[in-house]
Scaffold this active site. Structure first.
Site, PDB file in Angstrom:
ATOM      1  N   TYR A 115       0.858  -1.188   0.000  1.00 40.88           N
ATOM      2  CA  TYR A 115       0.000   0.000   0.000  1.00 40.88           C
ATOM      3  C   TYR A 115       0.893   1.237   0.000  1.00 40.88           C
ATOM      4  O   TYR A 115       1.934   1.242  -0.626  1.00 40.88           O
ATOM      5  CB  TYR A 115      -1.001  -0.036   1.172  1.00 40.88           C
ATOM      6  N   ARG A 168      -9.259  11.105  -7.790  1.00 41.67           N
ATOM      7  CA  ARG A 168      -8.314  11.763  -6.876  1.00 41.67           C
ATOM      8  C   ARG A 168      -7.532  10.698  -6.120  1.00 41.67           C
ATOM      9  O   ARG A 168      -7.789  10.424  -4.960  1.00 41.67           O
ATOM     10  CB  ARG A 168      -9.055  12.672  -5.895  1.00 41.67           C
ATOM     11  N   LYS A 186      -6.017  -1.750  -0.673  1.00 41.45           N
ATOM     12  CA  LYS A 186      -6.760  -1.547   0.571  1.00 41.45           C
ATOM     13  C   LYS A 186      -7.396  -2.855   1.051  1.00 41.45           C
ATOM     14  O   LYS A 186      -7.391  -3.158   2.251  1.00 41.45           O
ATOM     15  CB  LYS A 186      -7.820  -0.462   0.362  1.00 41.45           C
ATOM     16  N   GLU A 257     -13.594   5.335  -2.029  1.00 43.58           N
ATOM     17  CA  GLU A 257     -12.152   5.581  -1.918  1.00 43.58           C
ATOM     18  C   GLU A 257     -11.681   6.477  -3.062  1.00 43.58           C
ATOM     19  O   GLU A 257     -11.888   6.170  -4.240  1.00 43.58           O
ATOM     20  CB  GLU A 257     -11.394   4.245  -1.971  1.00 43.58           C
ATOM     21  N   ASP A 258     -11.061   7.607  -2.714  1.00 39.15           N
ATOM     22  CA  ASP A 258     -10.379   8.481  -3.678  1.00 39.15           C
ATOM     23  C   ASP A 258     -11.289   9.011  -4.782  1.00 39.15           C
ATOM     24  O   ASP A 258     -10.911   9.053  -5.954  1.00 39.15           O
ATOM     25  CB  ASP A 258      -9.169   7.766  -4.278  1.00 39.15           C
ATOM     26  N   ASP A 280     -13.573   6.680   3.035  1.00 41.03           N
ATOM     27  CA  ASP A 280     -12.317   6.543   3.773  1.00 41.03           C
ATOM     28  C   ASP A 280     -11.551   7.852   3.848  1.00 41.03           C
ATOM     29  O   ASP A 280     -10.927   8.160   4.865  1.00 41.03           O
ATOM     30  CB  ASP A 280     -11.445   5.469   3.119  1.00 41.03           C
ATOM     31  N   ASP A 281     -11.596   8.659   2.794  1.00 41.34           N
ATOM     32  CA  ASP A 281     -10.833   9.901   2.761  1.00 41.34           C
ATOM     33  C   ASP A 281     -11.430  10.950   3.694  1.00 41.34           C
ATOM     34  O   ASP A 281     -10.706  11.772   4.252  1.00 41.34           O
ATOM     35  CB  ASP A 281     -10.772  10.433   1.335  1.00 41.34           C
ATOM     36  N   ASN A 421       0.112  12.029   1.360  1.00 37.77           N
ATOM     37  CA  ASN A 421       0.881  10.940   0.778  1.00 37.77           C
ATOM     38  C   ASN A 421       0.694  10.955  -0.741  1.00 37.77           C
ATOM     39  O   ASN A 421      -0.223  11.601  -1.234  1.00 37.77           O
ATOM     40  CB  ASN A 421       0.482   9.591   1.404  1.00 37.77           C
TER      41      ASN A 421
END
Length: 439
Positions: A115, A168, A186, A257-258, A280-281, A421
């Site tokens: 990851y 993203r 993930k 996610e993203d 999650d973000d 990150n």
């Protein structure tokens, strides 16, 4: 959803599984070509005889422990993190049990390779290092047929799906279907760290195109090489995916996610009370960040309501963290209005203030306070004198020595959290923060 024990994948469980469980239905060569049933040279004489494997493996039995030592030796001889990632992904496609056994036994060593930060580079080059498809791809061209498409996924039971549209990815921007590396990575963590059986997980990439000219012109790009579809067609496809998933796998946890800012907040608001879901973000990052902040406050001997936070970056991660900080402050007795005044944001245009209200995205508005406009992070730190500085901007090095020195001048023990990150996008390193603040 119920988490079931990960029997075949726990370290040391492989030989017991072969001897005591009913032999898998494939036999012979097919077993060795199926990552779910292939245990490599760990098959003992009895299993080789029963499963038609005699002559298909080297004569000597090699325990799972010995095989792990061999793979770890190979990994330790590799210097490049992306090459380690590719080696591990290839292992997962050959011998799933060995892969998870290595990850579980060496989680702190292996996590950076399966990851973040390595997965960021892997996503950027996903089409160029592509080995074998993983997960489920649902494109805008599949609109109206998602239920039929979902029938192609072989699992009869699924507990967790991680979904991205690739807009993203980490701090890297729009990577389109190259972002599939995020749901795959993930869910490997869900298995290694939470014990969820890998066959009960489902990585999904929703492909509505990409706005990256580089990807559109990339001959190895794995998605539709057209600009992103937005609006009603986008919403209808996402709704079709969510509805079909919940119908086929009732109660499944759906993790967003993203997704880009324009979609992340509204999709969470739309579905959070309809299905088992979280972003999650927005929420996952926030819970971990708040835990770190609570730990810092405990070390300082203060209370959360005594702290004032300045965020660099006002996207979904930053406002998600701030929302949770506010919730905790309210829990400790503050009013919501007073708690929000403890959180300030600097975005690409400067300090988020009320005079900019008509041009702000909706998620920034609750943190637009009455204050003169300030154009830079340095001036904001000097003026507001925050006790905590949170980096969610993906601007590598933004917390330079001058900024950190100012935080130290304002506070005996400043809280500095550079969270962006991959590592190249982090606002500062832990080593720099410790050195510049003298510990």
């Amino acid at each position: 959803f119920a988490v079931k024990p990960l029997q075949p994948f726990l370290p040391g469980a492989v030989n017991r599984h072969m001897v005591t469980n009913t032999p898998p239905s494939p036999k012979g060569y097919d077993i060795l070509r199926d990552p779910e049933t292939n245990y490599g040279m760990a098959f003992d004489a009895e299993s080789r005889q029963a499963l038609g494997l005699r002559g298909l493996l080297p004569p000597r039995m090699c325990t799972m422990t010995d095989q792990k030592r061999r793979i770890l030796g190979q990994l330790h001889r590799i210097d490049n993190p992306l090459d380690k990632y590719m080696n591990l992904m290839a292992l997962q496609e050959r011998n799933q049990t060995l892969f998870y056994s290595i990850i579980i036994d060496n989680v702190y060593e292996m996590m950076p390779f399966i990851y973040t930060p390595t997965v960021g580079e892997a996503c950027q080059k996903y089409g160029h290092i592509f080995q074998r498809p993983r997960g489920l791809y649902i494109s805008i061209e599949d609109a109206g047929e998602v239920r039929e498409l979902l029938k192609n996924w072989p699992a009869e039971e699924c507990h967790v799906a991680v979904i991205t549209d690739g807009e993203r990815i980490l701090g890297l921007g729009d990577l389109g279907t190259y972002g599939m590396g995020i749901p795959v990575g993930k869910l490997n963590l869900y298995t290694a760290c939470a014990g969820i059986h890998p066959q009960k997980t489902l990585p999904i990439c929703i492909d509505v195109g990409t706005n990256s000219p580089d990807l559109i012109n990339d001959p190895f790009y794995t998605g539709i090489p057209k600009p992103r579809v937005r609006g009603e067609k986008y919403d209808a496809l996402v709704d079709e995916v969510i509805t079909a998933l919940d119908e086929k796998y009732p109660g499944i946890l759906i993790q967003f996610e993203d997704f880009g800012n324009t979609n992340a907040f509204r999709l969470l608001d739309k579905y959070r009370h309809e299905v088992c879901t979280f972003n999650d973000d927005i929420q996952g990052t926030a819970s971990v960040a708040l835990a770190g902040i609570m730990g810092a406050v405990k070390v300082k001997g203060t209370q959360l309501k005594d702290e004032t936070f300045l965020f660099l970056g006002a996207g979904e991660a930053g406002t998600g963290i701030a929302d949770l900080i506010v919730d905790q402050m309210v829990e400790e007795g503050m009013s919501e209005q007073d708690a929000r005044k403890k959180c300030w944001f600097v975005d690409s245009k400067g300090l988020v203030v009320k005079s900019r209200l008509d041009k702000l995205q909706h998620h920034k508005i609750p943190y637009a306070h009455d204050h003169p406009e300030i154009g830079s992070l340095k001036d904001a730190v000097e003026t507001l004198k925050p006790t905590g500085l949170v980096g969610v901007s993906t601007q590598g090095g933004a917390f330079n020595k001058q900024i950190v020195d100012q935080m130290s001048a304002n506070n005996e023990r400043p809280i500095i959290m550079a969270l962006s990150n991959p590592t190249s996008c982090a606002e500062c390193t832990a080593e720099e923060a410790f050195a510049w603040t003298e510990g």
